[in-house]
Scaffold this motif. Sequence first.
Motif, PDB file in Angstrom:
ATOM      1  N   THR A 198     -18.476  36.943  56.974  1.00 24.90           N
ATOM      2  CA  THR A 198     -19.045  38.249  57.288  1.00 24.90           C
ATOM      3  C   THR A 198     -20.526  38.134  57.609  1.00 24.90           C
ATOM      4  O   THR A 198     -21.035  38.797  58.521  1.00 24.90           O
ATOM      5  N   ALA A 199     -21.242  37.281  56.870  1.00 20.21           N
ATOM      6  CA  ALA A 199     -22.669  37.097  57.115  1.00 20.21           C
ATOM      7  C   ALA A 199     -22.918  36.498  58.491  1.00 20.21           C
ATOM      8  O   ALA A 199     -23.825  36.927  59.211  1.00 20.21           O
ATOM      9  N   VAL A 200     -22.107  35.506  58.885  1.00 18.41           N
ATOM     10  CA  VAL A 200     -22.281  34.882  60.205  1.00 18.41           C
ATOM     11  C   VAL A 200     -21.903  35.878  61.305  1.00 18.41           C
ATOM     12  O   VAL A 200     -22.568  35.963  62.343  1.00 18.41           O
ATOM     13  N   PHE A 201     -20.832  36.643  61.089  1.00 19.41           N
ATOM     14  CA  PHE A 201     -20.459  37.690  62.041  1.00 19.41           C
ATOM     15  C   PHE A 201     -21.619  38.664  62.232  1.00 19.41           C
ATOM     16  O   PHE A 201     -21.988  39.013  63.363  1.00 19.41           O
ATOM     17  N   THR A 202     -22.225  39.110  61.111  1.00 17.87           N
ATOM     18  CA  THR A 202     -23.333  40.063  61.174  1.00 17.87           C
ATOM     19  C   THR A 202     -24.513  39.477  61.930  1.00 17.87           C
ATOM     20  O   THR A 202     -25.166  40.158  62.729  1.00 17.87           O
ATOM     21  N   GLU A 203     -24.792  38.201  61.691  1.00 14.76           N
ATOM     22  CA  GLU A 203     -25.894  37.542  62.399  1.00 14.76           C
ATOM     23  C   GLU A 203     -25.623  37.486  63.897  1.00 14.76           C
ATOM     24  O   GLU A 203     -26.514  37.757  64.712  1.00 14.76           O
ATOM     25  N   LEU A 204     -24.387  37.137  64.284  1.00 15.60           N
ATOM     26  CA  LEU A 204     -24.037  37.093  65.709  1.00 15.60           C
ATOM     27  C   LEU A 204     -24.157  38.473  66.348  1.00 15.60           C
ATOM     28  O   LEU A 204     -24.614  38.607  67.488  1.00 15.60           O
ATOM     29  N   LEU A 205     -23.731  39.495  65.601  1.00  9.80           N
ATOM     30  CA  LEU A 205     -23.813  40.861  66.103  1.00  9.80           C
ATOM     31  C   LEU A 205     -25.269  41.267  66.306  1.00  9.80           C
ATOM     32  O   LEU A 205     -25.650  41.772  67.373  1.00  9.80           O
TER      33      LEU A 205
ATOM     34  N   ASN B 280      -7.294  37.533  62.838  1.00 12.94           N
ATOM     35  CA  ASN B 280      -6.775  38.189  61.630  1.00 12.94           C
ATOM     36  C   ASN B 280      -7.582  37.785  60.395  1.00 12.94           C
ATOM     37  O   ASN B 280      -7.821  38.591  59.489  1.00 12.94           O
ATOM     38  N   HIS B 281      -7.995  36.505  60.355  1.00 17.24           N
ATOM     39  CA  HIS B 281      -8.803  36.019  59.234  1.00 17.24           C
ATOM     40  C   HIS B 281     -10.173  36.690  59.233  1.00 17.24           C
ATOM     41  O   HIS B 281     -10.684  37.096  58.176  1.00 17.24           O
ATOM     42  N   LEU B 282     -10.759  36.831  60.406  1.00 22.46           N
ATOM     43  CA  LEU B 282     -12.044  37.526  60.524  1.00 22.46           C
ATOM     44  C   LEU B 282     -11.908  38.972  60.062  1.00 22.46           C
ATOM     45  O   LEU B 282     -12.726  39.466  59.266  1.00 22.46           O
ATOM     46  N   ASN B 283     -10.882  39.652  60.538  1.00 17.12           N
ATOM     47  CA  ASN B 283     -10.685  41.058  60.183  1.00 17.12           C
ATOM     48  C   ASN B 283     -10.477  41.240  58.681  1.00 17.12           C
ATOM     49  O   ASN B 283     -11.030  42.169  58.067  1.00 17.12           O
ATOM     50  N   ARG B 284      -9.674  40.354  58.071  1.00 19.19           N
ATOM     51  CA  ARG B 284      -9.433  40.455  56.628  1.00 19.19           C
ATOM     52  C   ARG B 284     -10.720  40.214  55.840  1.00 19.19           C
ATOM     53  O   ARG B 284     -11.010  40.928  54.873  1.00 19.19           O
ATOM     54  N   SER B 285     -11.485  39.209  56.244  1.00 24.51           N
ATOM     55  CA  SER B 285     -12.721  38.878  55.536  1.00 24.51           C
ATOM     56  C   SER B 285     -13.701  40.039  55.579  1.00 24.51           C
ATOM     57  O   SER B 285     -14.313  40.402  54.565  1.00 24.51           O
ATOM     58  N   ILE B 286     -13.852  40.639  56.744  1.00 17.25           N
ATOM     59  CA  ILE B 286     -14.795  41.747  56.886  1.00 17.25           C
ATOM     60  C   ILE B 286     -14.311  42.974  56.127  1.00 17.25           C
ATOM     61  O   ILE B 286     -15.107  43.668  55.477  1.00 17.25           O
TER      62      ILE B 286
ATOM     63  N   GLY C   1     -15.401  46.738  53.361  1.00 12.88           N
ATOM     64  CA  GLY C   1     -14.581  47.945  53.293  1.00 12.88           C
ATOM     65  C   GLY C   1     -14.371  48.600  54.642  1.00 12.88           C
ATOM     66  O   GLY C   1     -13.737  49.657  54.740  1.00 12.88           O
ATOM     67  N   LYS C   2     -14.905  47.975  55.709  1.00 11.89           N
ATOM     68  CA  LYS C   2     -14.772  48.516  57.062  1.00 11.89           C
ATOM     69  C   LYS C   2     -14.064  47.511  57.957  1.00 11.89           C
ATOM     70  O   LYS C   2     -13.972  46.333  57.630  1.00 11.89           O
ATOM     71  N   THR C   3     -13.595  47.973  59.097  1.00  8.42           N
ATOM     72  CA  THR C   3     -12.969  47.066  60.051  1.00  8.42           C
ATOM     73  C   THR C   3     -14.041  46.420  60.926  1.00  8.42           C
ATOM     74  O   THR C   3     -15.165  46.920  61.026  1.00  8.42           O
ATOM     75  N   THR C   4     -13.666  45.319  61.569  1.00 11.95           N
ATOM     76  CA  THR C   4     -14.581  44.656  62.499  1.00 11.95           C
ATOM     77  C   THR C   4     -14.991  45.621  63.611  1.00 11.95           C
ATOM     78  O   THR C   4     -16.169  45.703  63.980  1.00 11.95           O
ATOM     79  N   THR C   5     -14.026  46.352  64.117  1.00  9.95           N
ATOM     80  CA  THR C   5     -14.296  47.319  65.188  1.00  9.95           C
ATOM     81  C   THR C   5     -15.258  48.404  64.728  1.00  9.95           C
ATOM     82  O   THR C   5     -16.154  48.821  65.473  1.00  9.95           O
ATOM     83  N   ASP C   6     -15.104  48.855  63.468  1.00  9.47           N
ATOM     84  CA  ASP C   6     -16.020  49.867  62.926  1.00  9.47           C
ATOM     85  C   ASP C   6     -17.460  49.365  62.938  1.00  9.47           C
ATOM     86  O   ASP C   6     -18.380  50.085  63.352  1.00  9.47           O
ATOM     87  N   LEU C   7     -17.659  48.129  62.482  1.00 11.32           N
ATOM     88  CA  LEU C   7     -19.020  47.579  62.400  1.00 11.32           C
ATOM     89  C   LEU C   7     -19.631  47.401  63.786  1.00 11.32           C
ATOM     90  O   LEU C   7     -20.823  47.679  63.992  1.00 11.32           O
ATOM     91  N   ILE C   8     -18.819  46.929  64.736  1.00 10.57           N
ATOM     92  CA  ILE C   8     -19.316  46.772  66.105  1.00 10.57           C
ATOM     93  C   ILE C   8     -19.692  48.140  66.681  1.00 10.57           C
ATOM     94  O   ILE C   8     -20.762  48.312  67.273  1.00 10.57           O
TER      95      ILE C   8
END
Length: 301
Positions: free
Chosen positions: A194-201, A231-237, A242-249
């Motif tokens: 999640t931290a790496v995803f957030t950094e990329l975003l 699916n692994h990314l979505n589950r981790s986030i 508590g939100k979906t990947t799409t929600d955060l984007i």
Amino acid sequence: MMDKTQTLEHFYQQKFNSVPQTLQNGVGHFNVFRIEDCHGPGATPVTYSRRDFYKVSLVRGEYLYHYADKSLVVKGTTLIFFNPNVPYTVQALSESTTGYFCIFTESFFTEKIRGSLNELPMFSIGGKPAYFLSDTQEQFVAGIFEKMLEEINSDYVFKYDLLRNYVTELTHYALKSEPSESLYQHPNAQSRITAVFTELLERQFPIETPSQRFALRSAKDFAEKLAVHVNHLNRSIKVTTGKTTTDLISERVLTEAKSLLKHTDWNISEIGYCLGFEEAAHFNNFFKKQTAFTPGHFRNV
């Protein structure tokens, strides 16, 4: 067991049995309190849940904090930062507990200032939110909260700009001190993803020219970049925030859209295009679905 996310409306009903007339969805909100004014006899216990707002607390006494997957016992005077991604609850272990706390929404900052609060280490996924204070540091931080309490009740027309500055001063004062390393363990694999995803975003912002484009727009785009299954990314986030990947984007795109509408003179088609919308109508539909306003109406408010 974690309760559902606490809203600002629920917070005010729980603490004061009323909701301020100035509280409106989608509009930046800030308030500040003394802890002893909120934790009197018969006060409702704080439940373990996420909040949809940020909180900064200066606490004196002994407390047990359940924060994400950690339990922290804090004694003395501690400055603690909470964000909407992390569930928590607080239990007082000593009879005499005093201090201050302020609460605010992300839009309280992002409607005036470019950037994201998640860029600050104390508000980031897997960040370190607790800072022990010496007597001298306590006096300084308590002084800032006293200024907040004085300002929130003033008639000064620009008082919320000043309150933003006070919160910013608190965050930088904490960052200049040493985090309480002994309280924490390394985040788990889901938190790291999640931290790496957030950094990329966040790395894709701010948008500084109309020719710059938001490229990673879907969970699939990020999963490919991170070399993990979507699916692994979505589950981790979902587990971590508590939100979906799409929600955060979508939330981050919306934040940038609001900033560009308020802080640039680009036309709405240009703003939509640089945020990844091929058609202006798609951007209009997205913005109206998220805010109930058209981009043009928001810009002119």
